[in-house]
Design a protein around this motif. Sequence first.
Motif, PDB file in Angstrom:
ATOM      1  N   ILE A  90       0.846  -1.199   0.000  1.00 52.93           N
ATOM      2  CA  ILE A  90       0.000   0.000   0.000  1.00 52.93           C
ATOM      3  C   ILE A  90       0.881   1.248   0.000  1.00 52.93           C
ATOM      4  O   ILE A  90       0.651   2.196  -0.755  1.00 52.93           O
ATOM      5  N   GLN A  91       1.925   1.247   0.809  1.00 49.36           N
ATOM      6  CA  GLN A  91       2.830   2.385   0.864  1.00 49.36           C
ATOM      7  C   GLN A  91       3.605   2.534  -0.448  1.00 49.36           C
ATOM      8  O   GLN A  91       3.789   3.648  -0.940  1.00 49.36           O
ATOM      9  N   ALA A  92       4.049   1.429  -1.043  1.00 48.16           N
ATOM     10  CA  ALA A  92       4.766   1.477  -2.313  1.00 48.16           C
ATOM     11  C   ALA A  92       3.867   2.048  -3.412  1.00 48.16           C
ATOM     12  O   ALA A  92       4.310   2.863  -4.233  1.00 48.16           O
ATOM     13  N   PHE A  93       2.605   1.638  -3.419  1.00 51.20           N
ATOM     14  CA  PHE A  93       1.648   2.173  -4.397  1.00 51.20           C
ATOM     15  C   PHE A  93       1.494   3.680  -4.210  1.00 51.20           C
ATOM     16  O   PHE A  93       1.546   4.445  -5.172  1.00 51.20           O
ATOM     17  N   ALA A  94       1.300   4.120  -2.978  1.00 50.72           N
ATOM     18  CA  ALA A  94       1.107   5.545  -2.701  1.00 50.72           C
ATOM     19  C   ALA A  94       2.350   6.351  -3.080  1.00 50.72           C
ATOM     20  O   ALA A  94       2.237   7.449  -3.643  1.00 50.72           O
ATOM     21  N   ASP A  95       3.530   5.827  -2.793  1.00 49.58           N
ATOM     22  CA  ASP A  95       4.766   6.522  -3.149  1.00 49.58           C
ATOM     23  C   ASP A  95       4.900   6.668  -4.668  1.00 49.58           C
ATOM     24  O   ASP A  95       5.313   7.717  -5.162  1.00 49.58           O
ATOM     25  N   GLY A  96       4.547   5.617  -5.400  1.00 50.43           N
ATOM     26  CA  GLY A  96       4.598   5.682  -6.861  1.00 50.43           C
ATOM     27  C   GLY A  96       3.630   6.704  -7.427  1.00 50.43           C
ATOM     28  O   GLY A  96       3.956   7.446  -8.356  1.00 50.43           O
ATOM     29  N   ALA A  97       2.433   6.779  -6.861  1.00 51.84           N
ATOM     30  CA  ALA A  97       1.435   7.750  -7.322  1.00 51.84           C
ATOM     31  C   ALA A  97       1.884   9.170  -6.981  1.00 51.84           C
ATOM     32  O   ALA A  97       1.706  10.084  -7.797  1.00 51.84           O
ATOM     33  N   ARG A  98       2.458   9.355  -5.805  1.00 49.98           N
ATOM     34  CA  ARG A  98       2.922  10.696  -5.415  1.00 49.98           C
ATOM     35  C   ARG A  98       4.094  11.153  -6.276  1.00 49.98           C
ATOM     36  O   ARG A  98       4.237  12.336  -6.548  1.00 49.98           O
ATOM     37  N   GLU A  99       4.942  10.222  -6.688  1.00 52.97           N
ATOM     38  CA  GLU A  99       6.063  10.572  -7.557  1.00 52.97           C
ATOM     39  C   GLU A  99       5.588  11.167  -8.875  1.00 52.97           C
ATOM     40  O   GLU A  99       6.253  12.022  -9.452  1.00 52.97           O
ATOM     41  N   MET A 100       4.459  10.703  -9.364  1.00 49.50           N
ATOM     42  CA  MET A 100       3.914  11.202 -10.627  1.00 49.50           C
ATOM     43  C   MET A 100       3.228  12.557 -10.465  1.00 49.50           C
ATOM     44  O   MET A 100       2.869  13.183 -11.441  1.00 49.50           O
ATOM     45  N   GLY A 101       3.003  12.987  -9.223  1.00 48.48           N
ATOM     46  CA  GLY A 101       2.434  14.306  -8.994  1.00 48.48           C
ATOM     47  C   GLY A 101       1.059  14.316  -8.361  1.00 48.48           C
ATOM     48  O   GLY A 101       0.462  15.381  -8.197  1.00 48.48           O
ATOM     49  N   LEU A 102       0.513  13.162  -7.998  1.00 50.33           N
ATOM     50  CA  LEU A 102      -0.788  13.136  -7.337  1.00 50.33           C
ATOM     51  C   LEU A 102      -0.673  13.682  -5.917  1.00 50.33           C
ATOM     52  O   LEU A 102       0.365  13.507  -5.266  1.00 50.33           O
ATOM     53  N   GLN A 103      -1.733  14.326  -5.452  1.00 54.14           N
ATOM     54  CA  GLN A 103      -1.757  14.864  -4.096  1.00 54.14           C
ATOM     55  C   GLN A 103      -2.920  14.256  -3.342  1.00 54.14           C
ATOM     56  O   GLN A 103      -4.053  14.347  -3.788  1.00 54.14           O
ATOM     57  N   PHE A 104      -2.624  13.619  -2.212  1.00 51.88           N
ATOM     58  CA  PHE A 104      -3.659  13.093  -1.332  1.00 51.88           C
ATOM     59  C   PHE A 104      -3.190  13.072   0.091  1.00 51.88           C
ATOM     60  O   PHE A 104      -2.060  13.309   0.392  1.00 51.88           O
TER      61      PHE A 104
END
Length: 104
Positions: A90-104
């Motif tokens: 779950i953390q790896a998924f969130a880190d990957g999404a944040r790297e692309m520029g998503l904000q949550f």
Amino acid sequence: MKKIKGNPQRPRLAVFRSNRHLYAQVIDDQNQKTLFACSTLDPSIKPLITTGQNCKAARLVGEQLGKALIKHNLINVVFDRRFRPYHGRIQAFADGAREMGLQF
């Protein structure tokens, strides 16, 4: 327990983790529509699962979903991990999404 809801301006990013795979959907709860979906069943990511690189595969799913959302000008999302703790895949998924520029 409080329910997490998304709207058209800030959709809900729901993550489901099974024993083997990870699934992610971006959902607009007001209109009851799934906007985007991605999982480790993707042919380019699935070989990582068979070699035991689950966290790396989850990160790639996050990056892939992040690229699709950024392309459609959806930057802000509400992260819904349900009852799963924030670590591992779950953390790896969130880190990957944040790297692309998503904000949550």
